[in-house]
Design a protein around this motif. Structure first.
Motif, mmCIF file in Angstrom:
data_model
loop_
_atom_site.group_PDB
_atom_site.id
_atom_site.type_symbol
_atom_site.label_atom_id
_atom_site.label_comp_id
_atom_site.label_asym_id
_atom_site.label_seq_id
_atom_site.Cartn_x
_atom_site.Cartn_y
_atom_site.Cartn_z
ATOM 1 N N LEU A 59 0.659 -1.351 0.423
ATOM 2 C CA LEU A 59 0.035 0.416 0.398
ATOM 3 C C LEU A 59 1.021 1.275 -0.009
ATOM 4 O O LEU A 59 1.736 1.615 0.881
ATOM 5 N N PHE A 60 0.396 2.079 -0.730
ATOM 6 C CA PHE A 60 1.047 3.124 -1.279
ATOM 7 C C PHE A 60 0.050 4.169 -0.264
ATOM 8 O O PHE A 60 -0.779 4.691 -0.187
ATOM 9 N N ASN A 61 0.736 4.707 1.459
ATOM 10 C CA ASN A 61 0.352 5.666 2.089
ATOM 11 C C ASN A 61 0.670 6.928 1.765
ATOM 12 O O ASN A 61 1.370 7.406 2.803
ATOM 13 N N ILE A 62 0.480 8.137 1.226
ATOM 14 C CA ILE A 62 0.783 9.445 0.852
ATOM 15 C C ILE A 62 -0.117 10.126 1.557
ATOM 16 O O ILE A 62 0.215 11.760 1.584
ATOM 17 N N GLY A 63 -1.086 9.293 2.447
ATOM 18 C CA GLY A 63 -1.728 10.527 2.994
ATOM 19 C C GLY A 63 -1.047 10.886 4.888
ATOM 20 O O GLY A 63 -2.153 10.864 5.691
ATOM 21 N N GLY A 64 0.210 10.353 4.943
ATOM 22 C CA GLY A 64 0.626 11.235 6.247
ATOM 23 C C GLY A 64 1.029 12.147 6.625
ATOM 24 O O GLY A 64 0.442 12.910 8.379
ATOM 25 N N GLU A 65 0.813 13.183 5.758
ATOM 26 C CA GLU A 65 0.439 14.883 6.070
ATOM 27 C C GLU A 65 -0.627 14.473 7.258
ATOM 28 O O GLU A 65 -0.868 15.975 7.932
ATOM 29 N N GLY A 66 -1.718 14.565 6.638
ATOM 30 C CA GLY A 66 -3.701 14.668 7.085
ATOM 31 C C GLY A 66 -3.177 13.610 8.199
ATOM 32 O O GLY A 66 -3.569 14.470 9.517
ATOM 33 N N GLN A 67 -2.638 12.534 8.587
ATOM 34 C CA GLN A 67 -2.733 11.633 9.736
ATOM 35 C C GLN A 67 -1.749 12.370 10.858
ATOM 36 O O GLN A 67 -1.895 12.585 11.657
ATOM 37 N N ALA A 68 -0.397 13.220 10.012
ATOM 38 C CA ALA A 68 -0.447 13.683 11.571
ATOM 39 C C ALA A 68 -0.708 15.102 11.700
ATOM 40 O O ALA A 68 -0.059 15.056 12.933
ATOM 41 N N MET A 69 -1.629 16.171 11.159
ATOM 42 C CA MET A 69 -2.259 16.751 11.403
ATOM 43 C C MET A 69 -3.213 16.625 11.909
ATOM 44 O O MET A 69 -3.771 17.097 13.090
#
Length: 366
Positions: free
Chosen positions: A81-91
């Motif tokens: 899986l390519f989780n490119i959503g680390g930015e939003g998850q960290a927010m």
């Protein structure tokens, strides 16, 4: 075939090392093109990032952020899986930290750290759960949904800060400062009893130790547990994993929940440890840098640790370059992008010639 051709040590160390050298050479040419001395620039970067405990403090602070987001991407990578959503998850992890620190009367910073860590992990995992469910049940591509959730997360955080959590009379889209009892000890506070006089001004804090512990736990999970075996099996071959009785829905959900929790934990460092309040742009792109860190570290926790320190060095060294030379900040971003380009997108440009070389050596010894 590639695993058989190239030794593991070469794949783990030689490929990224050569990629780094190529990126450094091209960066030197770019610096020369604008009339600056690349040797002086490198010396300034090294001195600014590693030449003092102040520089080390900032390097390790940035590295801690990248370590959490890099581990988050790595866990998802192992599941294919390519989780490119680390930015939003960290927010959203930062929102969890702010709620835990502002609305729970903690008696000691250690308990506050534990509670805020749980809140950050839960909020980050919850934000990753929706794209994971859409991928597992509806077939929605994880890249599309996670990157969309970055923007949704930014909008949600903006609304919450401006309309719900901003102190009365304040114009700054940020929460009130956290109570002093929740403030985390810095590396200066931790190392001073050991006789090491670390910089008081550097933002590196106890979260760096937690990030190192997270590295060990992720390694143990992926290579020493049955769940980790299932995650890696599913990432290597979905049909083979399904034939072996591994549930695609369960692995997709579990891997993304772990990934989101790790990304959310980054907020312990930048929100609770450094800013001591939640501000609007607290993540500062660390979620996207985590992708490059995971690629360069070959999705192995130890490799991710080294790559995170490298990018921490680039961030702090780049800030020193922008401060003390005429090299524009935009060019420093270009240098960082070259490292990402060569270690990620152009990986095969280095890997394939090395494979041919090792194949020739093997035939010559046969």
């Amino acid at each position: 075939m590639r695993v058989d051709v190239m030794p593991k040590w070469a794949e783990v160390t030689l490929v990224p090392l050569i990629s780094l050298v190529l990126a450094a050479l091209l960066s030197a040419l770019v610096i020369l093109a604008i009339g600056e001395d690349p040797v002086e620039a490198v010396n300034l970067m090294v001195t600014g990032a590693l030449g003092s405990t102040y520089g080390w403090g900032y390097t390790l602070y940035y590295a801690t952020n990248f370590l959490f987001t890099g581990l988050a991407v790595s866990v998802a990578f192992h599941a294919g899986l390519f989780n490119i959503g680390g930015e939003g998850q960290a927010m959203l992890g930062g929102l969890g930290v702010a709620l835990a620190c502002l609305f729970i009367p903690w008696p000691h910073w250690t308990l506050a750290l534990l509670g805020a860590s749980v809140a950050a992990a839960v909020f980050g995992a919850a934000w990753a759960a929706i794209p994971a469910f859409l991928q597992a049940k509806r077939g929605s591509h994880i890249v599309i949904t996670t990157i969309m959730f970055n923007f949704i997360g930014a909008a949600v955080l903006n609304y919450v800060l401006v309309n719900l959590m901003r102190p009365p009379g304040s114009m700054d889209p940020a929460t009130a400062r956290f109570p002093e009892i929740t403030h985390l000890p810095t590396l200066h506070d931790i190392l001073l009893p050991l006789g090491i006089n670390f910089s008081k001004s550097a933002p590196a804090n106890v979260t760096f130790i937690i990030a190192l512990l997270a590295c060990v736990l992720v390694w143990f999970l992926l290579w020493r547990t049955w769940l980790g075996y299932e995650i890696r099996s599913y990432g290597k071959s979905e049909p083979g994993a399904k034939y072996a009785g591994i549930s695609p829905v369960a692995i997709t959900m579990i891997a993304m929940l772990i990934s989101g929790a790790l990304a959310g934990l980054m907020a312990i460092n930048n929100v609770m440890g450094e800013a001591e309040r939640l501000v609007l742009n607290a993540v500062e792109g660390a979620g996207f840098i985590g992708i490059a860190v995971a690629l360069m570290g070959r999705s192995h926790p130890f490799g991710v640790l080294l790559a995170a320190i490298l990018f921490g060095f680039l961030y702090q060294g780049g800030a020193e370059l922008a401060l003390w030379t005429s090299i524009p900040r935009e060019l420093i971003v270009v240098i960082q992008a070259l490292v990402i380009l060569f270690t990620g997108a152009l990986d095969n440009m280095v890997r394939m010639p090395l494979e041919r070389l090792f194949l020739m050596l093997r035939r010559g010894n046969a």
